[in-house]
Each structure stands twice: as C-alpha cells, then as structure tokens.
Enzyme design. Structure first.
Site, PDB file in Angstrom:
ATOM      1  N   ASP A 213       0.876  -1.178   0.000  1.00 22.39           N
ATOM      2  CA  ASP A 213       0.000   0.000   0.000  1.00 22.39           C
ATOM      3  C   ASP A 213       0.911   1.226   0.000  1.00 22.39           C
ATOM      4  O   ASP A 213       2.128   1.083  -0.162  1.00 22.39           O
ATOM      5  CB  ASP A 213      -0.934  -0.029   1.221  1.00 22.39           C
ATOM      6  CG  ASP A 213      -2.256   0.684   0.946  1.00 22.39           C
ATOM      7  OD1 ASP A 213      -2.237   1.923   0.771  1.00 22.39           O
ATOM      8  OD2 ASP A 213      -3.303   0.015   0.898  1.00 22.39           O
TER       9      ASP A 213
ATOM     10  N   GLU B  59     -10.406   3.846  -4.330  1.00 18.56           N
ATOM     11  CA  GLU B  59     -10.118   5.163  -3.772  1.00 18.56           C
ATOM     12  C   GLU B  59      -9.113   5.992  -4.575  1.00 18.56           C
ATOM     13  O   GLU B  59      -8.198   6.588  -4.012  1.00 18.56           O
ATOM     14  CB  GLU B  59      -9.647   5.017  -2.311  1.00 18.56           C
ATOM     15  CG  GLU B  59     -10.710   4.390  -1.440  1.00 18.56           C
ATOM     16  CD  GLU B  59     -10.313   4.309   0.034  1.00 18.56           C
ATOM     17  OE1 GLU B  59     -11.167   4.616   0.870  1.00 18.56           O
ATOM     18  OE2 GLU B  59      -9.175   3.937   0.338  1.00 18.56           O
TER      19      GLU B  59
ATOM     20  N   HIS C 195      -3.253   4.013  -3.570  1.00 20.62           N
ATOM     21  CA  HIS C 195      -2.637   3.167  -2.540  1.00 20.62           C
ATOM     22  C   HIS C 195      -1.247   2.685  -2.924  1.00 20.62           C
ATOM     23  O   HIS C 195      -0.894   1.521  -2.734  1.00 20.62           O
ATOM     24  CB  HIS C 195      -3.560   1.985  -2.201  1.00 20.62           C
ATOM     25  CG  HIS C 195      -4.816   2.418  -1.507  1.00 20.62           C
ATOM     26  ND1 HIS C 195      -4.854   2.757  -0.187  1.00 20.62           N
ATOM     27  CD2 HIS C 195      -6.072   2.622  -1.979  1.00 20.62           C
ATOM     28  CE1 HIS C 195      -6.080   3.130   0.145  1.00 20.62           C
ATOM     29  NE2 HIS C 195      -6.845   3.064  -0.921  1.00 20.62           N
TER      30      HIS C 195
END
Lengths: 632, 632
Positions: free
Chosen positions: A271, A391, A325
C-alpha cells in the site's frame, strides 16, 4: 551482631514460609487434580454443571465438559455446522498413537503419486499431530491413559489430481464412522478432491475430544456427515503494509482459517505505507519501501506461506493495489511515475496519510507493474488475482500537470469526474493487459474493489463482468449492489458495517474513535446474511453470482501482536455463515462459537475471549432477553 | 511412462524455482541489511526521514531513528516525561558487557545488607539484562560492534532499609550522567529509597538506545534529571475471576507497569464467576471455585508475583470483593452463607450473571472472611487492602427470608434502601474488624468502591475517612466526587468513561456493544486530568487528597491472550498523566507514546498498535486538524 541475628531470623522466616506454602500447595493442588468436584450432564440440550457427588455423597453420572458439548444437542459442537449430520451419543476411546490415514482408494490407485495425494498425506500428518497435541502437554507427557482403539481413516477421491482450489472446486465431503468387528474404528471419507477431504479431516478432528474425567480421546461411535459449503469464496483479508505482520502471525491466521473451513487468504501485501514484498524483477521496491530491512517477505517466505495455506485448504490470493494506494517503495523510479506522494494537506489528495498514486500516463509504470505481476504470479501461482483499484483521488491527478496535459491531448479536457474515470479506465485496461501477459497470455479471474469505476450507472462502461469480480466494501444496503447483481457481476461481500474488523478502536489521526466505529461484535458478523441483504435490495439471490464474503483486517492499528485477536473468533462467525448459511441467527450458535474460540486458542491462536469462562461452563445462564427459567 | 516424465519435470521445476528464489533472496536481503537507504535528521523538533545519499550520491549526515528520537526535541523520548531534564545532544558509546551498578553509598555502608539494598541489586541485574537484550538477538548474537565505554552507576539512598511501598513513600530521584577523565561514563543516582532509585534505573534504561546505523548502544554524554511523581497512587486493576489470567500474563503486566513507572497492581482476584485464589485456611474455596484445577493461584505463585512486582517498584494490592460479587467457591459452606447464587432472572438480583451475595446475618461468613484475610495478608504482605464493596443488590437480600427476619429483629423493618444500607453497614463493620484482627490488630488503609455506602449525603454515616479510601468508578463529572473531596476522603479515580479498558467491544449478553462503549482511545486516557475534573466540579485540587488513578481491566471479554493489548499502551498514557501531570494534552505526547509502545513490545508485551509504523517513521504527517505545512 544485631544485624547477623536479624538476617538469620529473616532467612528462617523465609524458609518456613516457603516450606509452608509448598506443603499446602502440593496438598491442595493435588487434591484438585485427583478428585474432580464438578461434572456435566446434558439437560434439555444444554450442558448443566453439577457436583460429581450428590448431597448424600453418592456419585452422579456425569461427563467431562468436552464430552457433554460433543453429545448434547444436535450439532456435535462442530464449527461450522455441517449441512447434514448424525452422530451417536455413544463414544469410543481412540488410541492417539495408533491412527492410520489410508490415502489409497478403492480402485487401488496410490494417491501419493498425485499432487492432490501428496497434499492429502501432509494433511493427514497434520491430523495426527492434532490428536497428539490434544493427548499430551507440551513436553510430551500424556494427558490420557494408555490404550484405546485404533483409528483407521480411508480416503476416496474422485479427482485425486486436483491440487489447486478454483472457484469451481467441489469442497464437499462425506464422512462416516463405524466400529469394525475387530474392534478398530473405521472412518471413511469420500470427496471429489483433496480440498473436500481436508475439510472432512477437520470435521473428524473436531469430533475427537479429550475427556479429562476418563483421561481418553473420544469419538462418537457412529457418524454420518454429508457436507458442503453454501458459498465458494470464504475469505480473510490481511493488510501487511500499514503495519508489517510476521510470517508466524500469517501462519497462525492460516491455521485458524483451516479450523474454520475458510478458503481464501487475501494478502493485501502493499500500500502507500510500505512495500514489504521482495520483487525478484525489481529488488529496489522493498529496499526503499520496507519499514526495516527485516520487515520483508522474501520469495522463499511467500512460497512457504502459499504451500502452508494450500495444505490447509486455503488459497493465497495476492493483491497489488493500484493505481491509488501506492507510495513507499517507488521512490527510486523517478520519471514522475508516482504523484502526490506524501502530499499535504493529505485530506485534499487521499483518504489517509500518506497519499500517493501512480501516474497512468507514464509507460514505465506499466513495465514495473508487469514485472511485479510476473513475480507475484510465479510465487503465488494463484487461480485468481486482486488488482485493488479503490479510492483513486481525482484531485491528485487534476493537480498533476503532466496528467492534465495528457488529458488535453486525449480530448479529455473537461476535467470532470467522467474525464478522470477515462484516465483510470486507460490505466486499468493497460494494467490488465500486463497481468495477462505476465500470466503467459492466459486470462484469470480478477477482483477489484467497488470504487469510482463501479459508480452507479457506469460500471459496465469500464469493467467486463466476464473478467472482473467485484468486492463490495460499501454498506450492505447500498443500492449499487442491486445494480452489480443485475449486471451479472460475480460479487464478494466485505460490507464494512459487518466485515471490517478494524472498526471501533481509537482514532489514529486526531482523537475520538476511528471512522467506522463502533466495534463489530461476532453476533453481527454471524447475522450478516448475504441472501437477506440481497432480498432487502429487491434481488433474488438465485439470480445472482454471489461468490461469498470476506472479513478484512486493515492494519493501521494492528500488527503481529494483535492480528489474532482482531480476526478471531469473529472471522469464524463469518465462516459458519458462509459454509452452513443457517436460517437461524447467532443465538443458536452461541455455545458452539464460544467452544470454537477455545479450539482456536488450543491451536496457538490468540483469539479474543467473548465471555467469562463461567458462561462456557454454565450454558444458558448468560443471556439478555430470553427467559430461560423453567427450561433447565 | 507419461506420469514418470511429468513427475520428473515437476521435480525439476520445483528445484529450479527453489534455487532461483534462494539466490535472489540472499542477494536482495543481504543488500538491504548492508546498505541502509534511509536515515533521519532532526528538523524543527521532528525526526524527518531522508535518503542516506542525496541525488548526487553524496552521503548525508543522518542518524538512526532511535538516536534521532532520543536527541530531537526536549523530552529525550522518555516516558513518562521527567519533571526536569537536560540531556546533551552528544552521545557516548556504552559497552553493554561492561556495566557496573555500585550499590554501596558514599558513606561506605553496604546496601546489600538492607532489604532495600537487596531489591536494588535485583533491579540492577534487571537493568543489565535490559541492555544485554537491546544489544543482542535472542540467540545471543550481538547487534552491536565490540567496544564502547564502561558504564559505572553509583546509587546513593538516604533510606536504604525501605523495602515496602506505602502511600507516603518518596519515589523521587535524581540522575546525573557525565564522562570521566579516564573515559568511563559515570552515572549517579540519588534517591530517598529503593523505589526512587528503581525509577532512575528505568529512566537510564530508556536513555540508552540501540543505534542500528553505528551498531552501538548509545547514551547522552551529559544528563541531569530531577524527577518525582505528581500522584502517589498509579494503578492497574486486573480481574482474574471473570476469566483466568496466567501468572505469565500477570508478570508481563508488571513488566509494562515498571517500564511506565506505575506502582500499584490491584489484583481483583475473586468474584462471583470463579475463585482461583488458593486459600491455605480453607482449601475448598478454590476446589469448588476454580474454573479448572489448573486455573488457580497457589501460595507460591502469589508470593512470586508479589516479589516480582516489588523489585519493579509495584505494590500488589489484593481485593477480596464482598458482600456482593461472590458465588463460585462458596458452594461447600452451606448454612445459607451465600444468597441469590445463580438466581434468575439475573437482572432482578445483580448486574451481570451469575448473581451471588454474602448473607451478612450468618456468623460463619465472618469466620471465613477472617481466614481469607489472614491468608491474603500473609502472602501479599500489603501496605493497604481493597475490600471491594460495590454493587450490593438490595432486592437480593429483600428476597431472602433469614435476612428479612434478622432485619425485623434489629428494628430495620421498613425494608427501605436505608434499612438495607444498615445491613450492609453491619457487614462492613464486622468484616473490617476481621481484617484488622487478621492484621494482628493493626489497622491498614482500606479501599472501597463508590457504591450504595457512598450514596450522596450518606457516606460519612458508614465510612470513616481516616480508615477508608474511596475508589471512584462513576463518571468524572459525578457531583458525588465533590462531596467525597469535601468530606476529606482520600480518592482514587477510575472514572469509567476514561479508565475502563473493557469498554467498546461486542456485548457478551445479548448483541450490539457492551455497556460502556465506545472504546476509549489513549488520547482520552491521557487527557483524563484529575485536577481539571475537580476544578470542573468546583473543588480546588490543593484542598483534596487525591491519591491518583487506576486503569481497570474487567475481564468478561479478556484473558491471558488479550490482557496485553487491552491494557497497553493505554495504561501507559495514564501513567504519564499521573507521573508528570503535564499542562499539555495528548498531541504533545503522541510521538513519545508511539515510541513507548514499541518499547513495551520489545519487553515482550503484546501492546496494541496505535498507528501505521509509517507514522512512527514520519513524525508529523499523521495528523487530523493541525496544518503542519511549512513547519518542516
């Protein structure tokens, strides 16, 4: 002189005290060990604790707690509860040092020559070790008497060659126990393949209990079980980027998953925060991205984890989350490959610090992804792959000149959400190509999170339901789920209000509690009924492709020291929901849940305690609203 | 033939893969270990992570993270922060195998002949072991280079004979480090007694860090610290009745308490649920009351725990809760000594299952309590005692004929709350007499919970403020606190909204979350400022006898496997509040809190993770509301 006398007196006092306490200790403790005060009786499907002797000193017919739990009620204390089971109340004494698992089938073929057969041999060895562990304490001292019956286990597989789980693998099994004329106990396991047979061994393991009154391992004399899972995908996600998690902790997770018949360990291995995966193609990723040189997963360790999982019936599914990420580990790349890394204030560019996204306009990004995909595919040998895809912050891209310029060239100059979605789509298509290329040109099922690409009314512009499985992490009542189901996407539920196990702790930015508080109790996890969720949204479950569900542990506030307690026994609550999919709710499962937690602890997993041990020993007394008066 | 070829190919493939991965692994991992990529620089009181080499390949002046944290800012990364400290930015290299702690004072007296001196010797040994552990990995392989300076520690005590903590014990200390002309490092500790000196050793321990770039243990060259706690009572309560907690887990708790300068382990050893304490006077208590014969605390174990705590500066304070919170263990007594045991529906007779209270009208109850007090006093040798005294359910007594009849005889026939309070008062006075009798006629400070006896306007009818210390477990804004303070009771705060560490998990009766949800973050614990609470109630802190505070872990949903994570690092947040009582809030302590959590983990305590490790390595980036742009 005075000091010497004082010291002598002190020494004497200490000596006396020590003698006194050890004398008392040996008396009292030995008495406790030798003469049990309490036993159990099955009364109206509950184990009731009673004194071994009645008021007149007469011995009562009592059982060990383990035996009572095994024989009282209709579920044989199994977790998850099998679909169809019958077990006798009569038990046999198993000789733990005389257990034979026969991996040769009726047709005479030797399964050991198949890869599935080799797995079965390893699983059988694990099974024997489990019985050994039940029967002895750590130093090998037996807890049981010498003796008992030989246990013969015969396994028949229809497809002994299968050594890899896929979404179509038949994990069902049949398990029969009967006593033979020569006094041996005969257990027959029939399954399509190794994965079903392994579940059967797990069920058999749970049926063999330590009787601490009789000092025996005991098994129901007659068992008939026909069992198979309601859903083919039963997963646990572990994030090893926000905090590093040791291989030991990962193996404990796999142990607990095997004990609960879960089958997918979803490894969110990288991440923005760190890059612990050792890439063979590009070793600089972990050099730059690991928290410390020791906090990495080497190729050998990954292969070890994958093998460890497989023999426990668990696929290890790698995730390389992109294009958001990302961050740590990419610093050496240059060429503007990553954007907004550590950008501030972070609230403008991502959902939590540190920010970081890939630059979809840079060719080198795809070359690097291709190398990472290649490394992961060769080590994990997965039957499916997780590409992340959640996201993406459009404001980040919108603040990156090179991306905006590229968009203008591509006639995406409106800088509206849909324009950025086209950039993302461009990324996703190229990344997907790289994945297939790394897989020698073969497509494989790809999972992606609900995200901007799955926005209402738009998902089928970007994602082909034949290629993509969607993992849902919005709430279980999100109308998007209906759309995805109707558009024939295969679905995995990680609806956060029931399956995000990081919820409920303190905030880690600012104060108060973290974003998805409160803590999710096992009861809510258990009652997270996928079919009900669908029906509530107006979708007929039969008309959908719900693969299953997955509990997630994002590790902003967890690491090797707390992973066990965060995941267990709550992930096991989900396991029964996905395996047995009962029509009943958590109340009917409570005693077994608490027993299963004890089972996990004995496996070495530091599962959280759900209740006072008193409730485990006094079934039916720890209730809130049901009135049990008169029921026992 | 075909199968054999397939197997051979498979074996070859596995062999190649294994060779490939191990070759790659040894390269990449060794490279990582040999050449650090990242280092740290102190920029505006924050440690900033930077590449060891700049863009042109030139080496930057960087520090190890541990060294940066030690020297950046004004608190030397200490927890709790000392009251007055000065440490140099220059460090010396400590030779971990050449550490001498001199327990002989300036006046030539040998402290080893005092019991306080013997404790100091043990504490010094612990200190040396701590440095050894920092410098080596588990198998003894050193993490540091050979060499460094000898560390001489000289301890001067004004009262070397003191070997027991009391509420008046001076825990202050002074600590000086300077370099000597012969190159040795000279450390001087001056304290009134062992307990202060032990805190000084803990501070010194925190000042010696492993530098993983230089491969040295390092200590600031000059240190001047003058330190003492703001509050004399700094406690942790552990309940070992709802669930059993192993002695190992208790010792880990004591280790973490010592590292955080907490000084009271309040052992709530019995309750309605189980009776694990092995009574020498009445061995049937644990025979009937322990969950299993193994889940007991023997006299030897209790003495061991008390000794383990003492050398770590921690008193072990026993609680025998009565007259409510009893049940298991008393079954053998008969004579109606206990009432309402396992009564149902439990909601009528107690606060949680199982119910159970003592019968204050039965003489035998007091004889048994006397024996238990005697056993506890002789094993714990405590300077104070906790008599419990919470949550008596009057309805239970009101439903017991013998009690009601006794009340009629005593002219307490109104059966109003005040009548039952008189029954309770009768119990408390007789129990107190038994306690003093068991203590050879000497009174000792007694703690009791806020309860029916401390009801507004009534407390001084029942409890003499000279004898009783009140432990507050209502909310911190309860007006009762003002009354108690004004009536000159000594107070210990366990206001539940900040100090009940069991809050926030799932419900254990019924579903949803437990009664005192949500989970309490460390920030709230830290900001639980006792003086502010008092001022908000209109009480001037200087006019009160606030002894301190205590974090509580009730273990309905915790046991040996989760105690560490529930307590730590949150109890350490309270520790700094009670020791340093800073005017600043949690924000100013955040980096040190996260460091202290790492320190606890290295001690073997499975403390919960508060943040991604990324935040520990990137100070100042994990924020919510303050804008740090331009500050670094």
């Amino acid at each position: 002189m005075q000091r010497a006398a004082m010291l002598a007196a002190l020494a004497l006092a200490l000596l006396l005290q020590s003698a006194l306490t050890s004398a008392l200790e040996s008396n009292t403790v030995r008495a406790a060990a030798d003469e049990p005060i309490w036993g159990y009786q099955c009364v109206k499907e509950r184990c009731e604790r009673v004194l071994v002797h009645d008021a007149e000193g007469r011995a009562r017919a009592v059982q060990a707690l383990s035996v009572c739990k095994l024989t009282c009620g209709t579920s044989a204390n199994l977790w998850p509860r099998p679909r169809h089971l019958h077990t006798s109340k009569t038990l046999d004494w198993v000789n733990y040092s005389s257990i034979n698992v026969e991996t040769r089938g009726d047709d005479g073929s030797d399964y050991r020559n198949h890869r599935g057969g080799s797995l079965l041999q390893q699983a059988s060895e694990l099974f024997r070790e489990q019985q050994m562990r039940k029967a002895t304490i750590k130093d090998g001292t037996p807890l049981v008497k010498t003796g008992g019956k030989t246990l013969e286990v015969t396994v028949s597989l229809r497809d002994p060659g299968r050594h890899q789980l896929t979404l179509n693998t038949d994990e069902g099994y049949e398990l029969f126990v009967k006593i033979m004329s020569d006094g041996r106990i005969n257990t027959t396991i029939i399954a399509d393949n190794f994965f079903g047979a392994r579940h059967a061994l797990e069920t058999l393991n749970q049926l063999i209990v330590l009787d601490d009154l009789e000092k025996q391992l005991r098994l129901p004399r007659e068992v008939t079980i026909r069992d198979s899972p309601a859903f083919p995908y039963r997963g646990v996600l572990l994030d090893t980027s926000r905090n590093f998690v040791s291989v030991d902790a990962i193996k404990r997770t796999l142990d607990a998953m095997a004990a609960s018949k879960l089958n997918t360990f979803h490894w969110h291995i990288t991440d923005s925060h760190s890059f612990p995966f050792v890439s063979q193609s590009f070793p600089k990723f972990h050099l730059y991205g690991a928290y410390t040189p020791a906090e990495v997963y080497t190729p050998t360790e990954v292969v070890d984890v994958v093998a460890y999982g497989r023999v426990r019936g668990v696929r290890v599914l790698p995730e390389l989350d992109a294009p958001a990420h990302v961050g740590e580990g990419w610093q050496w790349v240059g060429d503007n490959a990553t954007v907004c890394v550590k950008a501030e204030p972070w609230q403008k560019y991502c959902v939590e610090p540190p920010c970081g996204q890939l630059n979809p306009t840079v060719d080198k990004v795809y070359d690097l992804l291709g190398g990472l995909y290649h490394d992961m595919l060769s080590l994990f040998k997965p039957d499916m792959f997780h590409m992340g895809g959640d996201e993406v912050n459009f404001n980040c891209w919108n603040n990156t000149d090179s991306i905006v310029e590229w968009m203008v060239k591509k006639n995406l100059s409106g800088r509206q959400e849909d324009d950025f979605r086209m950039v993302w789509d461009h990324f996703q298509k190229r990344a997907y190509e790289k994945l297939v290329e790394a897989n020698h040109g073969h497509e494989l099922p790809v999972v992606i999170w609900t995200s901007g690409l799955t926005a209402p009314g738009k998902v089928d512009r970007y994602l082909d339901p034949k290629k993509y499985i969607i993992q849902i992490w919005t709430k279980g009542d999100d109308p998007l789920i209906k759309e995805l189901a109707e558009k024939k996407y295969r679905l995995i539920f990680s609806n956060y209000e029931a399956l995000y196990f990081d919820c409920g702790f303190g905030a880690w930015v600012g104060e108060g509690n973290n974003w998805c508080s409160p803590y999710i109790g096992w009861q809510k996890v258990y009652d997270n009924d996928l079919k009900k969720l669908l029906r509530n949204l107006g979708v007929e479950p039969d008309q959908t492709s719900v693969l299953g569900a997955e509990a997630t542990l994002w590790t902003e506030q967890a690491d090797s020291h707390s992973v066990d307690g965060r995941l267990w026994p709550r992930a096991a609550a989900m396991a029964e929901r996905l395996w047995s999919d009962p029509v009943t709710g958590w109340q009917a499962a409570e005693y077994r849940m608490v027993s299963h937690r004890e089972r996990l602890v004995k496996l070495g997993v530091q599962a959280d305690s759900l209740q006072p041990q008193w409730c485990h020993q006094n079934e039916g007394y720890c209730y809130l609203s049901h009135n049990i008066q008169g029921e026992h």
